[in-house]
Design an enzyme around this catalytic site. Structure first.
Site: not given
Length: 324
Positions: A114, A139
């Site tokens: 990501s 995250y």
């Protein structure tokens, strides 16, 4: 779903894995699944990747030639509320994927990282050759952990692994917790939209078809170790192990207010805006340097925002039965 559809369309046999949890409406997940089930070369198993025994049995039974790992507990803000969901899926689940691949001799593992791993970095555009040791959300930390775990397995077991850092993916069938879906629903219902950091944000919005193209091209390019990797001057994107990292983004950051204006034109309605401060874990800007991806694959994302959003709105109206 998009990647699976592309793979079966070119003649690959695909096994899809998902736990169909209720992080968001499972009806959307089932509707995606329904797009794939008519294909004779697609099969589905409802499994949680964090289930160690079930995953080991799956890999032993199927002996996958290649694995595309796109399952994760996604979302920056939700990681503040339910952190254990992220370690269960993104750390334990990824470990189970790595173990399955190395024990069954997988030819190539491609996994989604990501843009969040860039965290507090302010040097733009973000390059895979830059340090990413300052995540600002759990995250992001789990995705950084994925990259480190992947490199370790690649080094120890010569497992070919490629990580792709996705930049703000959008398009038909997209997650309903993403800003495009939230904004679209609110505008159509006449409710104000929440605009964080008072609209002073930029994102490298990447259309889903461009992501799919990058994933499939990378899947077919099995990495080898780089004999010129210099461990006196380490580069996060180079290694003597068969392990690689690439950004996959549109390489054209868009101001949030411009993004909203583009959506307003596609919907034919104006948005009432609720201007709010920056949310914890968020970053003000993302911008992908995709030179490495283009050099290796001959491809770089290029979908114009206007067209991408128009396609999303057309899908949204059809899926939810909202007349134009």
């Amino acid at each position: 779903m998009h990647v699976a559809r592309r793979l079966v369309g070119r003649g690959d046999e695909v096994v899809g894995i998902d736990n169909l949890n209720d992080y968001y409406d499972p009806a959307l997940k089932l509707a995606r699944l329904a797009q794939l089930q008519p294909h004779q070369d697609f099969s589905f198993q409802r499994l949680d990747i964090s289930n160690r025994q079930a995953m080991a049995e799956l890999f032993a039974a199927e002996r996958f030639a290649r694995v595309v790992h796109l399952a994760a507990q996604a979302g920056v803000r939700y990681s503040l509320k339910n952190p254990h969901a992220y370690t269960d899926s993104n750390v334990t689940g990824f470990l189970n994927i790595l173990e399955g691949c190395r024990r069954q001799g997988c030819e190539h593992l491609v996994y989604a990282s990501s843009s969040s791993v860039y965290g507090a970095n302010r040097k733009l555009p973000f390059s895979v050759h830059d340090n990413t040791d300052h995540p600002v959300s759990l995250y992001a930390a789990t995705k950084k952990a994925n990259e480190l775990m992947a490199h370790t397995y690649s080094h120890l077991f010569c497992l070919p692994v490629t990580g792709l850092r996705f930049f703000t993916v959008y398009g038909p069938w997209g997650r309903p917790d993403m800003s495009l879906a939230l904004f679209t629903q609110a505008i159509l219902e006449g409710r104000p939209i929440d605009v964080f950091n008072y609209g002073k944000m930029e994102r490298d919005f990447t259309y889903v078809d461009d992501i799919v193209e990058g994933v499939v091209r990378i899947l077919d390019i099995v990495p080898a170790g780089d004999p010129n990797a210099d461990m006196l001057h380490p580069d996060p994107a180079r290694s003597s192990a068969p392990c690689r990292l690439y950004n996959i983004g549109n390489n054209q950051p868009v101001k949030l207010m411009e993004f909203i204006e583009t959506l307003e034109r596609a919907l034919g309605r104006k948005a009432a805006k609720n201007l709010l401060p920056m949310q914890p874990g968020d970053v003000p800007a993302t911008y992908a340097d995709v030179d490495d991806l283009a050099r290796v694959t001959g491809f770089s994302p290029s979908m114009p925002l206007e067209e991408g959003i128009a396609r999303y709105v057309a899908w949204y109206r059809e899926y939810y039965g909202i007349p134009g």
